[in-house]
Write a protein that holds these residues in place. Structure first.
Motif, short mmCIF file in Angstrom:
data_model
loop_
_atom_site.label_atom_id
_atom_site.label_comp_id
_atom_site.label_asym_id
_atom_site.label_seq_id
_atom_site.Cartn_x
_atom_site.Cartn_y
_atom_site.Cartn_z
N HIS A 52 0.82 -1.22 0.00
CA HIS A 52 0.00 0.00 0.00
C HIS A 52 0.85 1.27 0.00
O HIS A 52 0.45 2.29 0.57
CB HIS A 52 -0.98 0.00 1.18
CG HIS A 52 -2.05 -1.04 1.05
ND1 HIS A 52 -3.05 -1.23 1.99
CD2 HIS A 52 -2.29 -1.98 0.09
CE1 HIS A 52 -3.84 -2.21 1.62
NE2 HIS A 52 -3.40 -2.69 0.46
N ALA A 73 -7.31 -9.25 -3.11
CA ALA A 73 -7.98 -8.48 -2.07
C ALA A 73 -7.06 -7.42 -1.48
O ALA A 73 -7.49 -6.28 -1.22
CB ALA A 73 -8.49 -9.43 -0.98
N GLN A 74 -5.81 -7.78 -1.26
CA GLN A 74 -4.86 -6.82 -0.68
C GLN A 74 -4.58 -5.68 -1.64
O GLN A 74 -4.48 -4.51 -1.24
CB GLN A 74 -3.57 -7.53 -0.30
CG GLN A 74 -2.61 -6.68 0.52
CD GLN A 74 -1.44 -7.49 1.06
OE1 GLN A 74 -1.47 -8.72 1.02
NE2 GLN A 74 -0.42 -6.81 1.57
N ALA A 102 -7.52 -3.32 -1.79
CA ALA A 102 -7.68 -2.50 -0.58
C ALA A 102 -6.72 -1.32 -0.51
O ALA A 102 -6.76 -0.54 0.45
CB ALA A 102 -7.50 -3.38 0.66
N HIS A 103 -5.86 -1.17 -1.52
CA HIS A 103 -4.93 -0.02 -1.53
C HIS A 103 -5.75 1.27 -1.44
O HIS A 103 -6.62 1.51 -2.27
CB HIS A 103 -4.09 -0.05 -2.80
CG HIS A 103 -2.90 0.86 -2.77
ND1 HIS A 103 -3.00 2.23 -2.59
CD2 HIS A 103 -1.57 0.61 -2.90
CE1 HIS A 103 -1.80 2.78 -2.62
NE2 HIS A 103 -0.91 1.80 -2.80
N PRO A 104 -5.46 2.12 -0.48
CA PRO A 104 -6.35 3.27 -0.24
C PRO A 104 -6.24 4.41 -1.25
O PRO A 104 -7.17 5.22 -1.37
CB PRO A 104 -5.92 3.75 1.16
CG PRO A 104 -4.49 3.32 1.29
CD PRO A 104 -4.39 2.02 0.54
N GLN A 122 -13.56 -10.06 -7.45
CA GLN A 122 -12.89 -9.03 -6.66
C GLN A 122 -12.80 -7.74 -7.48
O GLN A 122 -12.29 -7.74 -8.60
CB GLN A 122 -11.48 -9.49 -6.28
CG GLN A 122 -10.63 -8.45 -5.58
CD GLN A 122 -11.20 -8.10 -4.22
OE1 GLN A 122 -11.27 -8.94 -3.34
NE2 GLN A 122 -11.61 -6.84 -4.04
#
Length: 428
Positions: free
Chosen positions: A271, A292-293, A296-298, A336
């Protein structure tokens, strides 16, 4: 002129143990205090990561079509100047492909060590070794190593079936290195890799091939580097690099550096924010294992969208393209959401969807590369072009453009055209 001990490690077919033996020899010779350089024939990314771990030096690719004869010659000469031992792992079977590993061996006089899976044969081993040695009269054949041998008596029968000068030893069955759908697992995912290589090196050290002074020595002319104009001078290129984006040729980084670019690496998986940059390269890798990871990066979705809005180039290839699509459907049916910069949807497949070398041109000259993926892409975008397969067996890959973003399943070999590479990253 520079000289070095050289071996091209080949086999009758894939799955014979070439990678394992090459890694074991690299580890052994390095353990003996020698400087070891390993090359990999063909366009592979994964074997070079393991071989780089074993040799302690980056692994470059050698291929008469992808890399070209001149650059192959230059890299071999540089390696002979800087290293004591050069090991080259072939691709597929020794004579497979156009051009083949045998073509490379003949072109540069590279002595061939044939690794043969002898687990289900005895004296027929000698016939197979004889065929490999004599199929081409001009092949510089050095010797043969028996793999998956049952024991001393089995090894004796195998040894008696070949000329004594060709026998380079044997190893028994060793636990295979873990694999997944694209090939070997990453070195960081094999916690006992050093111990495995130590055990393999111990076995090889007791064989004739373990005696480094007996390796054939080849002399190469001094390397003559080709001139590359600094067409990307002053440009900063952000490059994704981590376990999800790990398919990066060392020669590609060398090409961008020679073009004058400043390279800034970042990890989307961790991230990390997109660095301030003039262009972005999203290379291939394993986004499907970390979907998924990555999702989820903002900040990455907005940062890449803003980058495109500012008309700054992005080159996304294979796994990099998957990450920027709207969604990724995994093998278990789970969908996803991804970064959504490219209006496309990707679905993972249980079987190989495409494989083979291709060239492509997005307007500034042809780049060579290859395709190798287990997914398919659906989009309403019309491709701006297609790759050109260099032989039968692979379908032409589409190339997509969305503003300043360009994407394809194709992995590009930047050194095949530094000018076209510079254009890919924004040079006028």
């Amino acid at each position: 002129m520079s000289s070095s001990a050289v071996l091209l490690i080949a086999a009758p077919s894939s799955g014979s143990g070439k990678t394992t033996i090459t890694a074991g020899l690299a580890w052994l010779y390095r353990r003996q205090g020698l400087r070891v350089k390993v090359f990999k024939c063909g366009p592979d990314f994964l074997d070079p990561l393991l071989l780089g771990f074993a040799s302690g030096a980056p692994v470059d690719n050698l291929d008469l079509w992808l890399v070209g004869e001149d650059l192959c010659r230059q890299m071999l000469a540089q390696a002979a100047r800087d290293f004591d031992v050069i090991l080259i792992e072939s691709v597929m079977g020794l004579f497979d492909g156009e051009p083949s590993a045998a073509d490379l061996a003949v072109q540069f006089g590279l002595p061939v060590l044939a690794v043969i899976d002898a687990g289900a044969m005895a004296q027929t081993f000698g016939a197979l070794a004889f065929g490999l040695a004599h199929y081409r009269a001009d092949l510089p054949f050095f010797g043969v190593l028996a793999n998956k041998v049952a024991g001393e008596r089995h090894a004796q029968m195998l040894q008696e079936s070949v000329p004594s000068a060709h026998w380079q030893g044997w190893i028994g069955r060793v636990a295979p290195l873990p694999e997944r759908h694209l090939g070997l697992a990453l070195p960081a995912e094999i916690p006992d890799l050093a111990e495995k290589l130590d055990a393999l090196a111990d076995v090889l050290a007791a064989q004739p091939i373990g005696n480094a002074p007996n390796l054939p020595t080849i002399e190469f002319a001094a390397p003559i580097a080709s001139e590359i104009a600094p067409l990307l001078a002053g440009q900063r290129i952000a490059i994704a690099r981590d376990a999800a984006f790990c398919f990066i040729y060392p020669a590609n980084l060398a090409c961008l550096t020679a073009l004058g670019a400043e390279l800034q690496f970042f990890s989307p998986l961790a991230h990390e924010a997109l660095p301030a940059c003039d262009a972005v390269w999203l290379p291939g890798g394993y986004p499907e294992l970390h979907a998924a990871q990555l999702a989820a990066h903002p900040t990455i979705r907005a940062a890449l969208a803003q980058h495109v809005a500012e008309d700054k180039p992005i080159w996304a290839e294979c796994g990099g393209m998957i990450a920027i699509c709207e969604s990724l459907t995994l093998l278990d049916g789970t969908m996803q959401a991804m970064w959504g910069v490219l209006p496309a949807q990707v679905s993972m497949q249980t079987r190989l969807a495409a494989l083979g070398p291709q060239s492509f041109d997005v307007g500034s000259g042809a780049l060579r590369g290859h395709t190798f993926h287990y997914s398919t892409l659906q989009t309403q975008l019309e491709p701006i072009g297609y790759g050109s397969p260099c032989r039968l067996g692979s379908s032409a890959e589409a190339i997509y453009r969305q503003g300043s973003l360009q994407a394809s399943y194709l992995h590009a070999w930047f050194m095949s055209s530094p000018i076209a590479t510079a254009a890919l990253f924004g040079a006028v």
